[in-house]
Scaffold this motif. Structure first.
Motif, PDB file in Angstrom:
ATOM      1  N   GLY A  72       0.816  -1.198   0.000  1.00 32.33           N
ATOM      2  CA  GLY A  72       0.000   0.000   0.000  1.00 32.33           C
ATOM      3  C   GLY A  72       0.847   1.243   0.000  1.00 32.33           C
ATOM      4  N   ASN A  73       0.164   2.390  -0.027  1.00 34.73           N
ATOM      5  CA  ASN A  73       0.867   3.659   0.001  1.00 34.73           C
ATOM      6  C   ASN A  73      -0.036   4.720   0.610  1.00 34.73           C
ATOM      7  OD1 ASN A  73      -0.545   5.217  -2.340  1.00 34.73           O
ATOM      8  ND2 ASN A  73      -0.050   3.203  -3.210  1.00 34.73           N
ATOM      9  N   ALA A  74       0.583   5.841   0.971  1.00 33.40           N
ATOM     10  CA  ALA A  74      -0.161   6.948   1.568  1.00 33.40           C
ATOM     11  C   ALA A  74       0.484   8.261   1.142  1.00 33.40           C
ATOM     12  CB  ALA A  74      -0.153   6.831   3.088  1.00 33.40           C
ATOM     13  N   TRP A  75      -0.354   9.284   0.951  1.00 30.70           N
ATOM     14  CA  TRP A  75       0.127  10.620   0.621  1.00 30.70           C
ATOM     15  C   TRP A  75      -0.058  11.508   1.846  1.00 30.70           C
ATOM     16  CZ3 TRP A  75       3.047  13.356  -2.483  1.00 30.70           C
ATOM     17  CH2 TRP A  75       2.876  14.755  -2.567  1.00 30.70           C
ATOM     18  N   VAL A  76       1.046  12.098   2.316  1.00 30.92           N
ATOM     19  CA  VAL A  76       1.050  12.931   3.508  1.00 30.92           C
ATOM     20  C   VAL A  76       1.427  14.350   3.099  1.00 30.92           C
ATOM     21  CG1 VAL A  76       2.112  13.307   5.760  1.00 30.92           C
ATOM     22  CG2 VAL A  76       1.647  10.979   4.984  1.00 30.92           C
ATOM     23  N   VAL A  77       0.543  15.317   3.378  1.00 31.50           N
ATOM     24  CA  VAL A  77       0.758  16.708   2.991  1.00 31.50           C
ATOM     25  C   VAL A  77       1.591  17.404   4.055  1.00 31.50           C
ATOM     26  CG1 VAL A  77      -0.363  18.896   2.412  1.00 31.50           C
ATOM     27  CG2 VAL A  77      -1.443  16.717   1.777  1.00 31.50           C
ATOM     28  N   ASP A  78       2.612  18.150   3.623  1.00 38.52           N
ATOM     29  CA  ASP A  78       3.465  18.873   4.559  1.00 38.52           C
ATOM     30  C   ASP A  78       2.625  19.786   5.446  1.00 38.52           C
ATOM     31  OD1 ASP A  78       5.661  17.693   3.439  1.00 38.52           O
ATOM     32  OD2 ASP A  78       6.234  19.418   2.202  1.00 38.52           O
ATOM     33  N   GLY A  79       2.785  19.639   6.752  1.00 34.07           N
ATOM     34  CA  GLY A  79       2.122  20.521   7.705  1.00 34.07           C
ATOM     35  C   GLY A  79       0.656  20.246   7.925  1.00 34.07           C
ATOM     36  N   LYS A  80       0.069  19.278   7.192  1.00 43.56           N
ATOM     37  CA  LYS A  80      -1.362  19.018   7.341  1.00 43.56           C
ATOM     38  C   LYS A  80      -1.676  17.570   7.682  1.00 43.56           C
ATOM     39  CE  LYS A  80      -3.030  22.768   4.411  1.00 43.56           C
ATOM     40  NZ  LYS A  80      -3.874  23.139   3.249  1.00 43.56           N
ATOM     41  N   GLY A  81      -0.796  16.655   7.310  1.00 41.84           N
ATOM     42  CA  GLY A  81      -1.008  15.262   7.691  1.00 41.84           C
ATOM     43  C   GLY A  81      -1.548  14.389   6.579  1.00 41.84           C
ATOM     44  N   LEU A  82      -2.106  13.250   6.973  1.00 38.47           N
ATOM     45  CA  LEU A  82      -2.566  12.237   6.033  1.00 38.47           C
ATOM     46  C   LEU A  82      -3.665  12.776   5.124  1.00 38.47           C
ATOM     47  CD1 LEU A  82      -2.646   9.256   5.084  1.00 38.47           C
ATOM     48  CD2 LEU A  82      -4.289   8.841   6.923  1.00 38.47           C
ATOM     49  N   SER A  83      -3.518  12.546   3.821  1.00 39.15           N
ATOM     50  CA  SER A  83      -4.525  12.980   2.852  1.00 39.15           C
ATOM     51  C   SER A  83      -5.302  11.796   2.291  1.00 39.15           C
ATOM     52  CB  SER A  83      -3.853  13.743   1.711  1.00 39.15           C
ATOM     53  OG  SER A  83      -4.766  13.986   0.662  1.00 39.15           O
ATOM     54  N   ASP A  84      -4.590  10.768   1.830  1.00 36.43           N
ATOM     55  CA  ASP A  84      -5.263   9.592   1.296  1.00 36.43           C
ATOM     56  C   ASP A  84      -4.350   8.379   1.415  1.00 36.43           C
ATOM     57  OD1 ASP A  84      -3.690   9.289  -1.368  1.00 36.43           O
ATOM     58  OD2 ASP A  84      -4.410  11.353  -1.437  1.00 36.43           O
ATOM     59  N   PHE A  85      -4.936   7.196   1.307  1.00 30.31           N
ATOM     60  CA  PHE A  85      -4.160   5.959   1.422  1.00 30.31           C
ATOM     61  C   PHE A  85      -4.900   4.828   0.737  1.00 30.31           C
ATOM     62  CE2 PHE A  85      -6.982   6.142   5.076  1.00 30.31           C
ATOM     63  CZ  PHE A  85      -7.538   4.867   5.113  1.00 30.31           C
ATOM     64  N   GLU A  86      -4.158   3.785   0.412  1.00 29.38           N
ATOM     65  CA  GLU A  86      -4.753   2.542  -0.057  1.00 29.38           C
ATOM     66  C   GLU A  86      -3.845   1.393   0.340  1.00 29.38           C
ATOM     67  OE1 GLU A  86      -5.166   2.765  -4.293  1.00 29.38           O
ATOM     68  OE2 GLU A  86      -3.062   2.323  -4.678  1.00 29.38           O
ATOM     69  N   PHE A  87      -4.422   0.256   0.638  1.00 35.26           N
ATOM     70  CA  PHE A  87      -3.630  -0.919   0.936  1.00 35.26           C
ATOM     71  C   PHE A  87      -4.396  -2.168   0.529  1.00 35.26           C
ATOM     72  CE2 PHE A  87      -6.176  -0.502   4.749  1.00 35.26           C
ATOM     73  CZ  PHE A  87      -6.449  -1.801   5.127  1.00 35.26           C
ATOM     74  N   ARG A  88      -3.650  -3.241   0.371  1.00 38.39           N
ATOM     75  CA  ARG A  88      -4.217  -4.510  -0.103  1.00 38.39           C
ATOM     76  C   ARG A  88      -3.637  -5.638   0.726  1.00 38.39           C
ATOM     77  NH1 ARG A  88      -2.200  -7.480  -5.198  1.00 38.39           N
ATOM     78  NH2 ARG A  88      -0.520  -6.029  -4.767  1.00 38.39           N
ATOM     79  N   VAL A  89      -4.481  -6.578   1.107  1.00 40.16           N
ATOM     80  CA  VAL A  89      -4.070  -7.787   1.819  1.00 40.16           C
ATOM     81  C   VAL A  89      -4.406  -8.970   0.926  1.00 40.16           C
ATOM     82  CG1 VAL A  89      -4.284  -9.143   3.933  1.00 40.16           C
ATOM     83  CG2 VAL A  89      -4.607  -6.665   4.010  1.00 40.16           C
ATOM     84  N   GLN A  90      -3.413  -9.831   0.669  1.00 42.19           N
ATOM     85  CA  GLN A  90      -3.600 -10.903  -0.313  1.00 42.19           C
ATOM     86  C   GLN A  90      -2.904 -12.172   0.158  1.00 42.19           C
ATOM     87  OE1 GLN A  90      -2.699  -9.686  -4.321  1.00 42.19           O
ATOM     88  NE2 GLN A  90      -1.904 -11.688  -4.847  1.00 42.19           N
ATOM     89  N   SER A  91      -3.569 -13.313  -0.012  1.00 44.25           N
ATOM     90  CA  SER A  91      -2.982 -14.607   0.316  1.00 44.25           C
ATOM     91  C   SER A  91      -3.020 -15.483  -0.932  1.00 44.25           C
ATOM     92  CB  SER A  91      -3.746 -15.278   1.462  1.00 44.25           C
ATOM     93  OG  SER A  91      -3.175 -16.527   1.797  1.00 44.25           O
ATOM     94  N   PHE A  92      -1.824 -15.736  -1.524  1.00 43.16           N
ATOM     95  CA  PHE A  92      -1.709 -16.558  -2.729  1.00 43.16           C
ATOM     96  C   PHE A  92      -2.579 -16.060  -3.886  1.00 43.16           C
ATOM     97  CE2 PHE A  92      -0.256 -19.974   0.256  1.00 43.16           C
ATOM     98  CZ  PHE A  92       1.005 -20.087  -0.273  1.00 43.16           C
ATOM     99  N   GLY A  93      -2.952 -14.792  -3.862  1.00 42.97           N
ATOM    100  CA  GLY A  93      -3.741 -14.232  -4.953  1.00 42.97           C
ATOM    101  C   GLY A  93      -5.193 -14.648  -4.945  1.00 42.97           C
ATOM    102  N   GLU A  94      -5.594 -15.544  -4.038  1.00 39.11           N
ATOM    103  CA  GLU A  94      -6.959 -16.058  -4.022  1.00 39.11           C
ATOM    104  C   GLU A  94      -7.855 -15.276  -3.070  1.00 39.11           C
ATOM    105  OE1 GLU A  94      -6.673 -20.139  -3.028  1.00 39.11           O
ATOM    106  OE2 GLU A  94      -5.329 -20.638  -4.670  1.00 39.11           O
ATOM    107  N   HIS A  95      -7.285 -14.775  -1.995  1.00 41.90           N
ATOM    108  CA  HIS A  95      -8.060 -14.060  -0.988  1.00 41.90           C
ATOM    109  C   HIS A  95      -7.507 -12.639  -0.926  1.00 41.90           C
ATOM    110  CE1 HIS A  95      -9.606 -17.961   0.407  1.00 41.90           C
ATOM    111  NE2 HIS A  95      -8.375 -18.381   0.164  1.00 41.90           N
ATOM    112  N   VAL A  96      -8.304 -11.682  -1.404  1.00 42.80           N
ATOM    113  CA  VAL A  96      -7.821 -10.315  -1.525  1.00 42.80           C
ATOM    114  C   VAL A  96      -8.808  -9.365  -0.850  1.00 42.80           C
ATOM    115  CG1 VAL A  96      -7.130  -8.469  -3.098  1.00 42.80           C
ATOM    116  CG2 VAL A  96      -6.698 -10.866  -3.714  1.00 42.80           C
ATOM    117  N   MET A  97      -8.288  -8.441  -0.051  1.00 43.14           N
ATOM    118  CA  MET A  97      -9.068  -7.354   0.512  1.00 43.14           C
ATOM    119  C   MET A  97      -8.337  -6.060   0.228  1.00 43.14           C
ATOM    120  SD  MET A  97      -9.539  -4.923   2.986  1.00 43.14           S
ATOM    121  CE  MET A  97      -8.453  -5.305   4.347  1.00 43.14           C
ATOM    122  N   LYS A  98      -9.045  -5.051  -0.258  1.00 47.21           N
ATOM    123  CA  LYS A  98      -8.442  -3.773  -0.588  1.00 47.21           C
ATOM    124  C   LYS A  98      -9.223  -2.659   0.089  1.00 47.21           C
ATOM    125  CE  LYS A  98      -7.138  -0.858  -4.532  1.00 47.21           C
ATOM    126  NZ  LYS A  98      -7.173  -0.710  -6.012  1.00 47.21           N
ATOM    127  N   ALA A  99      -8.509  -1.671   0.602  1.00 44.78           N
ATOM    128  CA  ALA A  99      -9.143  -0.510   1.221  1.00 44.78           C
ATOM    129  C   ALA A  99      -8.547   0.756   0.614  1.00 44.78           C
ATOM    130  CB  ALA A  99      -8.947  -0.511   2.731  1.00 44.78           C
TER     131      ALA A  99
END
Length: 486
Positions: free
Chosen positions: A93-120
């Protein structure tokens, strides 16, 4: 369960927080791209270490319009053996953090052998986080309040990337947000000393930081260039900075006694437990004050550190329908327990048929889940819809599917997280199981084939994925002394 918890702990700890109360600016000399590879190692039976995975951390300062900020990224891979079966977990996953303001957006993925995937995928604005959770081909929106200046949760030394450089004795508090469980917390980071480490054949001066979060302390060695060099986790894993080629080379093949599930089993002192016990009297020690063992009708405290668990008895007569207003949380759907989804409701209706008694309906659902879900280790965030589709999983998958099916039939159901005895492992290991309300709370275990869970189920907390971080103070800390068992 422990392997997923460990992965979430590392995922949670590697992205960057900020110091309170001021929002510091990253020092100019560190505003440049970074690329850090770390090997993940577990202890083996000979006292050495097996490499079971890697973490790849990146940061890239940049601009979005007029706003400057930094893109933080992470890839986590764990490849090991669970119950003699090769098992793999990938989080990225990754996240964009704005200088002086904090977290703006993020995404991450959890995957097991490509068969079980959860994304946020989420965005933070005006004091709220709006997140879309994707699982089993469906998207579930979620909105909840967060502090306006929160950044992603930090620790494992990565906190040093955008807090002021710490000197020996310095301490900062970190206001933190964990996107894997949508929870907030406060971490305490302290610089306790210095030490020289060897990297790439050279001696590297480092500062030693401790990060205390939720009753658990992690120790981290950080170079003078603010790069993480070594991490010692409270759950027995060690992370070391390595070259990219070292991180990506073929993983070690652990022997049976160095499997993760063996290394985290809690070996009790005193009387030997056995599966099927109807009463367990035990003492707990080694815990931080924030780790509180819960009590209820079946798990009772009989002395300050002593507890007794009695196996529940089945209801003796027809159980009345519960009042939905009294069990709002235990009947609710969430992005992982999709009890209101048409696929879940249809399957539950087919299972219970014309039965109307809540206890007998609950037992039909138990039998169906036990008989139809293949018992296999799956390192992933559990989703009831995903399990219904794949028909495989371990205790997490059995539990969320059972919970969703039971709730869809109006049976109040909650998820218990704790430990259960294993004759095969000769120890307690981390486990999840459902509890249903049929005039009183009764635990069932569709993973182990127990229509009423035995007395070796030691509950440490209640709740779904959102509550998992509360288990962290127990990991690698809890000690059990069995005083009596029947």
């Amino acid at each position: 369960f422990w392997a997923v918890m460990t992965a979430l702990l590392i995922r949670r700890e590697v992205l960057v927080p900020r110091a309170q109360p001021a929002i510091p600016s990253m020092p100019a000399e560190f505003r440049k791209p970074t690329d850090n590879w770390m090997g993940i190692y577990s202890k083996n039976e000979t006292g050495g270490e097996d490499r079971v995975g890697y973490v790849h951390l990146t940061s890239a300062p940049g601009q979005r319009g007029a706003a400057g900020g930094t893109r933080y990224g992470m890839t986590f891979r764990l490849a090991t053996t669970m119950l003699s079966m090769p098992t793999e977990l990938l989080l990225d996953g990754n996240a964009w953090v704005v200088d002086g303001k904090g977290l703006s957006d993020f995404e991450f993925r959890v995957q097991s052998f490509g068969e079980h995937v959860m994304k946020a995928t989420g965005r933070v604005s005006d004091g709220s986080a709006k997140v879309d959770i994707e699982t089993a081909g469906e998207t579930f929106p979620l909105t909840f309040p967060v502090g306006q200046d929160l950044l992603l949760q930090g620790g494992f030394g990565a906190t040093s990337l955008n807090v002021p450089s710490l000197e020996i004795g310095d301490t900062v508090l970190i206001d933190a947000f964990d996107p894997t469980t949508m929870t907030q917390g406060l971490a305490r980071v302290e610089c306790i000393g210095t030490e020289n480490l060897i990297f790439d054949g050279k001696e590297v001066p480092t500062k030693i930081l401790t990060t205390e979060l939720g009753g658990v302390t992690t120790k981290t060695w950080v170079g003078l260039d603010e790069q993480v060099m070594r991490v010692e986790t409270p759950v027995g894993l060690v992370l070391r900075r390595v070259s990219q080629s070292e991180a990506l080379r073929t993983f070690d093949a652990p022997g049976e006694s160095s499997e993760l599930i063996h290394s985290v089993a809690v070996r009790p002192a005193g009387a030997k437990p056995f599966r099927g016990a109807t009463q367990l009297h035990f003492r707990v020690s080694g815990l931080d004050k924030k780790a509180v063992v819960p009590v209820d009708e079946l798990q009772r405290r009989i002395a300050p550190d002593e507890f007794q668990i009695d196996m529940a008895a089945a209801p003796e007569s027809t159980v009345p329908e519960p009042d939905p207003a009294a069990f709002k949380d235990e009947l609710a759907a969430d992005p992982f327990v999709q009890s209101a989804h048409p696929k879940i409701a249809k399957q539950a209706s087919e299972i219970v048929g014309e039965e109307t008694d809540p206890w007998r309906k609950a037992q039909r659902i138990y039998a169906w889940v036990y008989e139809n879900i293949e018992k296999t280790p799956v390192l992933s965030l559990p989703s009831a819809l995903d399990v219904l589709e794949s028909r495989q999983g371990d205790c997490n998958e059995h539990t969320v599917l059972y919970t969703a099916l039971a709730r869809s039939q109006g049976i109040p159901t909650r998820i218990a997280i704790g430990m259960v005895w294993s004759d095969e492992l000769a120890g307690f290991y981390y486990h999840a199981w459902p509890e249903i309300y049929v005039g009183r709370w009764i635990p069932v275990d569709p993973t182990l084939g127990q229509p009423i869970a035995d007395a070796t189920h030691i509950k440490l907390l209640e709740g779904g994925v959102w509550q998992w971080p509360r288990l962290v103070p127990f990991l690698g800390q809890v000690k059990i002394d069995v005083l009596d068992i029947h």
